[in-house]
Design a protein around this motif. Structure first.
Motif, PDB file in Angstrom:
ATOM      1  N   GLN A  50       2.838   9.264   8.493  1.00  0.00           N
ATOM      2  CA  GLN A  50       2.187   8.393   7.520  1.00  0.00           C
ATOM      3  C   GLN A  50       3.021   7.148   7.248  1.00  0.00           C
ATOM      4  N   VAL A  51       4.325   7.261   7.453  1.00  0.00           N
ATOM      5  CA  VAL A  51       5.205   6.114   7.218  1.00  0.00           C
ATOM      6  C   VAL A  51       4.823   4.959   8.133  1.00  0.00           C
ATOM      7  N   GLY A  52       4.346   5.260   9.339  1.00  0.00           N
ATOM      8  CA  GLY A  52       3.889   4.213  10.240  1.00  0.00           C
ATOM      9  C   GLY A  52       2.718   3.447   9.652  1.00  0.00           C
ATOM     10  N   ALA A  53       1.785   4.194   9.050  1.00  0.00           N
ATOM     11  CA  ALA A  53       0.631   3.556   8.420  1.00  0.00           C
ATOM     12  C   ALA A  53       1.058   2.731   7.211  1.00  0.00           C
ATOM     13  N   ILE A  54       2.029   3.251   6.466  1.00  0.00           N
ATOM     14  CA  ILE A  54       2.534   2.511   5.310  1.00  0.00           C
ATOM     15  C   ILE A  54       3.220   1.223   5.759  1.00  0.00           C
ATOM     16  N   ALA A  55       3.947   1.290   6.865  1.00  0.00           N
ATOM     17  CA  ALA A  55       4.593   0.090   7.395  1.00  0.00           C
ATOM     18  C   ALA A  55       3.546  -0.972   7.738  1.00  0.00           C
ATOM     19  N   ALA A  56       2.389  -0.532   8.208  1.00  0.00           N
ATOM     20  CA  ALA A  56       1.306  -1.468   8.512  1.00  0.00           C
ATOM     21  C   ALA A  56       0.823  -2.159   7.239  1.00  0.00           C
ATOM     22  N   VAL A  57       0.739  -1.401   6.140  1.00  0.00           N
ATOM     23  CA  VAL A  57       0.343  -1.986   4.859  1.00  0.00           C
ATOM     24  C   VAL A  57       1.374  -3.001   4.399  1.00  0.00           C
ATOM     25  N   LEU A  58       2.640  -2.646   4.527  1.00  0.00           N
ATOM     26  CA  LEU A  58       3.713  -3.548   4.113  1.00  0.00           C
ATOM     27  C   LEU A  58       3.647  -4.868   4.879  1.00  0.00           C
ATOM     28  N   LEU A  59       3.357  -4.780   6.165  1.00  0.00           N
ATOM     29  CA  LEU A  59       3.263  -5.990   6.972  1.00  0.00           C
ATOM     30  C   LEU A  59       2.006  -6.790   6.630  1.00  0.00           C
ATOM     31  N   TYR A  60       0.880  -6.087   6.500  1.00  0.00           N
ATOM     32  CA  TYR A  60      -0.394  -6.772   6.247  1.00  0.00           C
ATOM     33  C   TYR A  60      -0.388  -7.482   4.898  1.00  0.00           C
ATOM     34  N   PHE A  61       0.195  -6.825   3.891  1.00  0.00           N
ATOM     35  CA  PHE A  61       0.216  -7.399   2.544  1.00  0.00           C
ATOM     36  C   PHE A  61       1.597  -7.960   2.191  1.00  0.00           C
ATOM     37  N   PHE A  62       2.342  -8.389   3.210  1.00  0.00           N
ATOM     38  CA  PHE A  62       3.721  -8.819   2.997  1.00  0.00           C
ATOM     39  C   PHE A  62       3.822  -9.917   1.938  1.00  0.00           C
ATOM     40  N   LYS A  63       2.998 -10.933   2.010  1.00  0.00           N
ATOM     41  CA  LYS A  63       3.063 -12.039   1.056  1.00  0.00           C
ATOM     42  C   LYS A  63       2.767 -11.559  -0.361  1.00  0.00           C
ATOM     43  N   ASP A  64       1.774 -10.700  -0.508  1.00  0.00           N
ATOM     44  CA  ASP A  64       1.431 -10.161  -1.831  1.00  0.00           C
ATOM     45  C   ASP A  64       2.582  -9.332  -2.386  1.00  0.00           C
ATOM     46  N   ILE A  65       3.174  -8.506  -1.532  1.00  0.00           N
ATOM     47  CA  ILE A  65       4.264  -7.633  -1.969  1.00  0.00           C
ATOM     48  C   ILE A  65       5.473  -8.458  -2.384  1.00  0.00           C
ATOM     49  N   VAL A  66       5.795  -9.478  -1.602  1.00  0.00           N
ATOM     50  CA  VAL A  66       6.920 -10.358  -1.944  1.00  0.00           C
ATOM     51  C   VAL A  66       6.666 -11.032  -3.286  1.00  0.00           C
ATOM     52  N   ARG A  67       5.447 -11.484  -3.509  1.00  0.00           N
ATOM     53  CA  ARG A  67       5.101 -12.139  -4.770  1.00  0.00           C
ATOM     54  C   ARG A  67       5.255 -11.190  -5.956  1.00  0.00           C
ATOM     55  N   ILE A  68       4.772  -9.964  -5.797  1.00  0.00           N
ATOM     56  CA  ILE A  68       4.823  -8.983  -6.882  1.00  0.00           C
ATOM     57  C   ILE A  68       6.257  -8.533  -7.153  1.00  0.00           C
ATOM     58  N   VAL A  69       6.985  -8.231  -6.089  1.00  0.00           N
ATOM     59  CA  VAL A  69       8.377  -7.789  -6.248  1.00  0.00           C
ATOM     60  C   VAL A  69       9.231  -8.914  -6.837  1.00  0.00           C
ATOM     61  N   SER A  70       9.005 -10.143  -6.393  1.00  0.00           N
ATOM     62  CA  SER A  70       9.760 -11.283  -6.919  1.00  0.00           C
ATOM     63  C   SER A  70       9.514 -11.454  -8.405  1.00  0.00           C
ATOM     64  N   ALA A  71       8.246 -11.301  -8.804  1.00  0.00           N
ATOM     65  CA  ALA A  71       7.910 -11.415 -10.222  1.00  0.00           C
ATOM     66  C   ALA A  71       8.586 -10.306 -11.026  1.00  0.00           C
ATOM     67  N   TRP A  72       8.657  -9.117 -10.444  1.00  0.00           N
ATOM     68  CA  TRP A  72       9.301  -7.982 -11.118  1.00  0.00           C
ATOM     69  C   TRP A  72      10.797  -8.228 -11.294  1.00  0.00           C
ATOM     70  N   VAL A  73      11.437  -8.734 -10.238  1.00  0.00           N
ATOM     71  CA  VAL A  73      12.877  -9.015 -10.302  1.00  0.00           C
ATOM     72  C   VAL A  73      13.159 -10.109 -11.331  1.00  0.00           C
ATOM     73  N   ARG A  74      12.350 -11.161 -11.333  1.00  0.00           N
ATOM     74  CA  ARG A  74      12.552 -12.239 -12.307  1.00  0.00           C
ATOM     75  C   ARG A  74      12.358 -11.739 -13.729  1.00  0.00           C
ATOM     76  N   GLY A  75      11.385 -10.844 -13.885  1.00  0.00           N
ATOM     77  CA  GLY A  75      11.093 -10.340 -15.219  1.00  0.00           C
ATOM     78  C   GLY A  75      12.177  -9.447 -15.787  1.00  0.00           C
ATOM     79  N   ILE A  76      12.965  -8.847 -14.912  1.00  0.00           N
ATOM     80  CA  ILE A  76      14.055  -7.988 -15.369  1.00  0.00           C
ATOM     81  C   ILE A  76      15.060  -8.787 -16.195  1.00  0.00           C
ATOM     82  N   THR A  77      15.295 -10.029 -15.792  1.00  0.00           N
ATOM     83  CA  THR A  77      16.319 -10.850 -16.450  1.00  0.00           C
ATOM     84  C   THR A  77      15.752 -11.980 -17.313  1.00  0.00           C
ATOM     85  N   ASN A  78      14.455 -12.248 -17.150  1.00  0.00           N
ATOM     86  CA  ASN A  78      13.841 -13.358 -17.879  1.00  0.00           C
ATOM     87  C   ASN A  78      12.658 -12.840 -18.693  1.00  0.00           C
TER      88      ASN A  78
END
Length: 278
Positions: A54-82
């Protein structure tokens, strides 16, 4: 058990990739395929193998939604300190995915003996396919499809996240089917429901795969079949994700409902005639 062969691993990788994110139950299809190839579905190594690929399928999701994931994770990291960033929807959404994953982790660990044992039966798979079809059809009819992805709330995420437990306990119900249907009941549109299902699946399925890795390697499955199955599932899942997002933009889930019922009834027939053993 005898080791899963490379050919069998490739076949299971294709099945996993095609069905992981379609609302038809990847676990159910994997168990049926394993049964047809005379692979014991309740063997601990087999259960672990299917979780790992299943990890292979999850890797496909990570690649397909890479821009969305980066945006969400970046917002989460910024929110930790700001503090000001904490009002951003992406920051909140990141926490909601984390919160919504906790229930399935707790149930998964507590009910593991049942999940790996009695609930792995193909009779359970067949019944879950059919019952889950009814749930999907009712949800598609009930939902008003009026809310988009930006309208998702913590309550939505928690309710949809908890619905993953249905697929965990009843293989054949389908994690994607359960989450998408529950999201539709919450009045999300089909695209928002599908994308929410993808994002909630990332931590749950990745965690399950990594947790089972030691059992797969230590219980008789060679590393090469694991790599082959995972790689194949990645390639096929990527194509499956792209197709699904285009399909649900213009169609209901009725085709999946009908397909699931047919597969469920066929499975009962194979079990009843002893072509397959439970």
């Amino acid at each position: 058990m005898s080791a899963i062969s490379i050919t069998q691993a490739a076949v299971l990788g294709v099945v996993e990739g095609v069905t992981e994110f379609l609302p038809v139950s990847s676990t159910g299809h994997l168990k049926i395929t394993e049964g047809l190839m005379n692979i014991p579905v309740d063997d601990k190594a087999v259960v672990a193998f299917t979780a790992v690929i299943q990890v292979g399928a999850i890797a496909a999701v990570l690649l397909y939604f890479f821009k969305d994931i980066v945006r969400i994770v970046s917002a989460w990291v910024r929110g930790i300190t700001n503090r000001e960033e904490r009002y951003h929807h992406d920051y909140k959404f990141a926490w909601w995915v984390i919160y919504a994953t906790i229930p399935i982790v707790i149930v998964g660990l507590a009910a593991k003996p049942l999940i790996d044992g009695p609930l792995a039966s193909l009779w359970v798979v067949g019944a879950s396919l059919i019952v889950g079809s009814g749930f999907m059809w009712a949800a598609d009819q009930m939902g008003r499809h009026k809310r988009g992805e930006d309208d998702v709330t913590l309550k939505d995420a928690m309710i949809v996240g908890c619905s993953q437990i249905l697929a965990l306990l009843f293989p054949g119900f389908s994690r994607s089917g359960a989450t998408m249907s529950t999201a539709l009941i919450r009045d999300l549109d089909r695209l928002a429901a599908t994308r929410l299902s993808f994002f909630l699946g990332i931590p749950a399925l990745t965690g399950a795969g990594l947790y089972e890795l030691k059992d797969a390697v230590g219980a008789g499955v060679d590393t090469t079949p694991l790599i082959v199955g995972t790689a194949v599932s990645f390639v096929v899942a990527y194509a499956s994700i792209a197709w699904l997002l285009k399909f649900i933009a213009k169609h209901s889930f009725n085709a999946f409902v009908i397909y699931r019922i047919i597969i469920g009834l066929a499975l009962f027939g194979l079990l009843g005639t002893n072509v397959l053993t439970a």
